[in-house]
Write a protein that holds these residues in place. Structure first.
Motif, PDB file in Angstrom:
ATOM      1  N   LYS A  64      48.767  27.479 -17.138  1.00  0.00           N
ATOM      2  CA  LYS A  64      47.662  27.443 -16.176  1.00  0.00           C
ATOM      3  C   LYS A  64      47.921  28.413 -15.026  1.00  0.00           C
ATOM      4  N   THR A  65      49.176  28.502 -14.618  1.00  0.00           N
ATOM      5  CA  THR A  65      49.541  29.438 -13.552  1.00  0.00           C
ATOM      6  C   THR A  65      49.238  30.871 -13.963  1.00  0.00           C
ATOM      7  N   LEU A  66      49.592  31.232 -15.193  1.00  0.00           N
ATOM      8  CA  LEU A  66      49.292  32.572 -15.682  1.00  0.00           C
ATOM      9  C   LEU A  66      47.790  32.811 -15.785  1.00  0.00           C
ATOM     10  N   ALA A  67      47.045  31.796 -16.188  1.00  0.00           N
ATOM     11  CA  ALA A  67      45.589  31.935 -16.265  1.00  0.00           C
ATOM     12  C   ALA A  67      45.000  32.220 -14.882  1.00  0.00           C
ATOM     13  N   THR A  68      45.576  31.620 -13.850  1.00  0.00           N
ATOM     14  CA  THR A  68      45.138  31.894 -12.479  1.00  0.00           C
ATOM     15  C   THR A  68      45.539  33.297 -12.042  1.00  0.00           C
ATOM     16  N   VAL A 117      46.788  48.042 -19.292  1.00  0.00           N
ATOM     17  CA  VAL A 117      47.475  47.010 -20.048  1.00  0.00           C
ATOM     18  C   VAL A 117      48.258  46.139 -19.079  1.00  0.00           C
ATOM     19  N   ILE A 118      48.320  44.829 -19.384  1.00  0.00           N
ATOM     20  CA  ILE A 118      49.172  43.904 -18.647  1.00  0.00           C
ATOM     21  C   ILE A 118      50.120  43.248 -19.643  1.00  0.00           C
ATOM     22  N   TYR A 119      51.411  43.320 -19.362  1.00  0.00           N
ATOM     23  CA  TYR A 119      52.426  42.647 -20.175  1.00  0.00           C
ATOM     24  C   TYR A 119      52.759  41.330 -19.498  1.00  0.00           C
ATOM     25  N   THR A 120      52.675  40.234 -20.244  1.00  0.00           N
ATOM     26  CA  THR A 120      52.902  38.912 -19.654  1.00  0.00           C
ATOM     27  C   THR A 120      53.950  38.151 -20.444  1.00  0.00           C
ATOM     28  N   ALA A 121      54.630  37.244 -19.763  1.00  0.00           N
ATOM     29  CA  ALA A 121      55.625  36.391 -20.425  1.00  0.00           C
ATOM     30  C   ALA A 121      55.740  35.070 -19.686  1.00  0.00           C
ATOM     31  N   ILE A 122      55.925  34.015 -20.468  1.00  0.00           N
ATOM     32  CA  ILE A 122      56.274  32.692 -19.956  1.00  0.00           C
ATOM     33  C   ILE A 122      57.578  32.295 -20.622  1.00  0.00           C
ATOM     34  N   ALA A 123      58.501  31.736 -19.865  1.00  0.00           N
ATOM     35  CA  ALA A 123      59.799  31.350 -20.425  1.00  0.00           C
ATOM     36  C   ALA A 123      59.612  30.418 -21.618  1.00  0.00           C
ATOM     37  N   GLY A 124      60.158  30.828 -22.748  1.00  0.00           N
ATOM     38  CA  GLY A 124      60.064  30.033 -23.957  1.00  0.00           C
ATOM     39  C   GLY A 124      58.813  30.251 -24.766  1.00  0.00           C
ATOM     40  N   ALA A 125      57.914  31.136 -24.310  1.00  0.00           N
ATOM     41  CA  ALA A 125      56.618  31.300 -24.969  1.00  0.00           C
ATOM     42  C   ALA A 125      56.346  32.715 -25.454  1.00  0.00           C
ATOM     43  N   GLY A 126      57.290  33.639 -25.290  1.00  0.00           N
ATOM     44  CA  GLY A 126      57.105  34.987 -25.803  1.00  0.00           C
ATOM     45  C   GLY A 126      56.485  35.950 -24.810  1.00  0.00           C
ATOM     46  N   THR A 127      56.443  37.207 -25.227  1.00  0.00           N
ATOM     47  CA  THR A 127      55.877  38.294 -24.431  1.00  0.00           C
ATOM     48  C   THR A 127      54.632  38.834 -25.126  1.00  0.00           C
ATOM     49  N   TYR A 128      53.598  39.138 -24.331  1.00  0.00           N
ATOM     50  CA  TYR A 128      52.327  39.608 -24.876  1.00  0.00           C
ATOM     51  C   TYR A 128      51.874  40.882 -24.178  1.00  0.00           C
ATOM     52  N   ARG A 129      51.281  41.752 -24.951  1.00  0.00           N
ATOM     53  CA  ARG A 129      50.649  42.957 -24.433  1.00  0.00           C
ATOM     54  C   ARG A 129      49.148  42.702 -24.420  1.00  0.00           C
ATOM     55  N   GLU A 130      48.577  42.612 -23.223  1.00  0.00           N
ATOM     56  CA  GLU A 130      47.184  42.208 -23.073  1.00  0.00           C
ATOM     57  C   GLU A 130      46.323  43.383 -22.619  1.00  0.00           C
ATOM     58  N   MET A 167      38.123  34.545 -23.854  1.00  0.00           N
ATOM     59  CA  MET A 167      39.218  35.184 -24.567  1.00  0.00           C
ATOM     60  C   MET A 167      40.352  34.174 -24.724  1.00  0.00           C
ATOM     61  N   VAL A 168      40.906  34.066 -25.901  1.00  0.00           N
ATOM     62  CA  VAL A 168      41.986  33.121 -26.166  1.00  0.00           C
ATOM     63  C   VAL A 168      43.283  33.892 -26.311  1.00  0.00           C
ATOM     64  N   PHE A 169      44.309  33.477 -25.598  1.00  0.00           N
ATOM     65  CA  PHE A 169      45.604  34.115 -25.686  1.00  0.00           C
ATOM     66  C   PHE A 169      46.567  33.161 -26.379  1.00  0.00           C
ATOM     67  N   PRO A 170      47.130  33.541 -27.539  1.00  0.00           N
ATOM     68  CA  PRO A 170      47.881  32.614 -28.386  1.00  0.00           C
ATOM     69  C   PRO A 170      49.308  32.405 -27.938  1.00  0.00           C
ATOM     70  N   PHE A 171      49.505  31.697 -26.828  1.00  0.00           N
ATOM     71  CA  PHE A 171      50.852  31.430 -26.377  1.00  0.00           C
ATOM     72  C   PHE A 171      51.521  30.411 -27.290  1.00  0.00           C
ATOM     73  N   GLY A 172      52.829  30.575 -27.441  1.00  0.00           N
ATOM     74  CA  GLY A 172      53.588  29.678 -28.305  1.00  0.00           C
ATOM     75  C   GLY A 172      53.959  28.398 -27.585  1.00  0.00           C
ATOM     76  N   GLN A 173      54.914  27.691 -28.172  1.00  0.00           N
ATOM     77  CA  GLN A 173      55.373  26.436 -27.604  1.00  0.00           C
ATOM     78  C   GLN A 173      56.098  26.711 -26.291  1.00  0.00           C
ATOM     79  N   LEU A 174      55.673  26.081 -25.234  1.00  0.00           N
ATOM     80  CA  LEU A 174      56.244  26.333 -23.920  1.00  0.00           C
ATOM     81  C   LEU A 174      57.533  25.559 -23.713  1.00  0.00           C
ATOM     82  N   LYS A 175      58.463  26.214 -23.025  1.00  0.00           N
ATOM     83  CA  LYS A 175      59.662  25.544 -22.564  1.00  0.00           C
ATOM     84  C   LYS A 175      59.460  25.320 -21.069  1.00  0.00           C
TER      85      LYS A 175
END
Length: 296
Positions: A19-23, A141-154, A1-9
């Motif tokens: 990678k941390t979120l993938a873990t 559902v899991i809601y995830t976010a990385i600073a600078g990369a947006g929020t996703y509903r997975e 499964m590919v999760f389309p994260f944006g440009q990371l800050k």
């Protein structure tokens, strides 16, 4: 499964947040399944009182599972662990990063079987979350976010980016309300906002997710005898911020985490930035006019 994260800050060159979120992701799905099993047997759980809040075997088991699973990948030498079930007052954790965990946010709703309970996991660096997840088990559902990369509903099958939308002027302002907190001061303030629709809801994570995905517009918290803690706020904070929303105190300041005091006594406003600023200004004026109310 590919999760389309944006440009990371990147918050620190030493940690790959994607990678941390993938873990973290498979650990969260396991925790979701475990907590749902407890939910199906909730009538058989013993409820203890912890400073006025209920705690069950479900809280304790999920807390232990998350800590042990994360520590296998993120050692305590570099990662502190601040969790609701293990917290003891003291100094801020000294590690460069801190996992802030609420294994069961909305225990009262869990026990009442409203379905509105959640798991909160946030990674904090320099007192602000840089990675976050809110797990809503009954929605799977899991809601995830990385600073600078947006929020996703997975879900188990796909991932959708979320963006907070401004309120629709043609309908009442939809305000998510706690079933177990609130009070007359909050009701008095909300009455100054015009026509509103109050939506009872449990976990802070569920409230935030509802705003992010367009099911609600606003959340306001006025503390009374107790205040939300780091583990209540840290994960929903980043979820909302990265969805383009605002998660601030009424004065516009961002909450800070892993400080000497885990309690957040200042009034909180959550929603679209334009709405949040308007509500925050009105709330500060309201509190100034009603000085009999004290946040602490």
């Amino acid at each position: 499964m590919v999760f389309p994260f944006g440009q990371l800050k990147t918050m620190s060159p030493s940690l790959d947040l994607e990678k941390t979120l993938a873990t973290l992701r498979p650990i969260l799905w396991q925790a979701l399944e475990q907590l749902r099993q407890f939910y199906r047997q909730v009538k058989h759980l013993t409820v203890q009182d912890k400073g006025g809040d209920p705690v069950t075997l479900a809280d304790q088991t999920i807390d232990a599972f998350l800590r042990h699973a994360l520590q296998a990948h993120f050692p305590a030498s570099q990662f502190g662990y601040l969790t609701e079930e293990t917290y003891t007052p003291g100094q801020p954790l000294p590690q460069p990063y801190q996992w802030i965990i609420d294994p069961l946010d909305g225990t009262s709703d869990f026990l009442q079987q409203t379905g509105e309970y959640a798991i909160h996991v946030a990674l904090v660096h320099d007192h602000r979350p840089c990675l976050a997840a809110v797990v809503w088990p009954e929605q799977e559902v899991i809601y995830t976010a990385i600073a600078g990369a947006g929020t996703y509903r997975e879900t188990r099958w796909d991932s959708t980016q979320l963006r907070v939308q401004p309120p629709n002027e043609g309908r009442p302002l939809r305000v998510v309300m706690s079933r177990s907190h609130g009070g007359e001061h909050l009701q008095a303030f909300l009455s100054t906002l015009g026509v509103i629709q109050q939506i009872p809801m449990g976990s802070m994570g569920c409230k935030t997710a509802s705003i992010c995905q367009g099911d609600a517009d606003l959340y306001v918290n006025l503390t009374g005898g107790s205040a939300p803690k780091d583990w209540d706020l840290a994960a929903p904070d980043l979820i909302m911020q990265e969805a383009g929303g605002a998660f601030t105190y009424a004065n516009g300041e961002l909450p800070r985490y892993n400080c000497a005091d885990v309690q957040h006594w200042l009034p909180l406003v959550v929603g679209h930035p334009a709405l949040s600023r308007w509500v925050g200004d009105r709330l500060q004026a309201f509190l100034a006019e009603n000085q009999s109310y004290s946040g602490k």
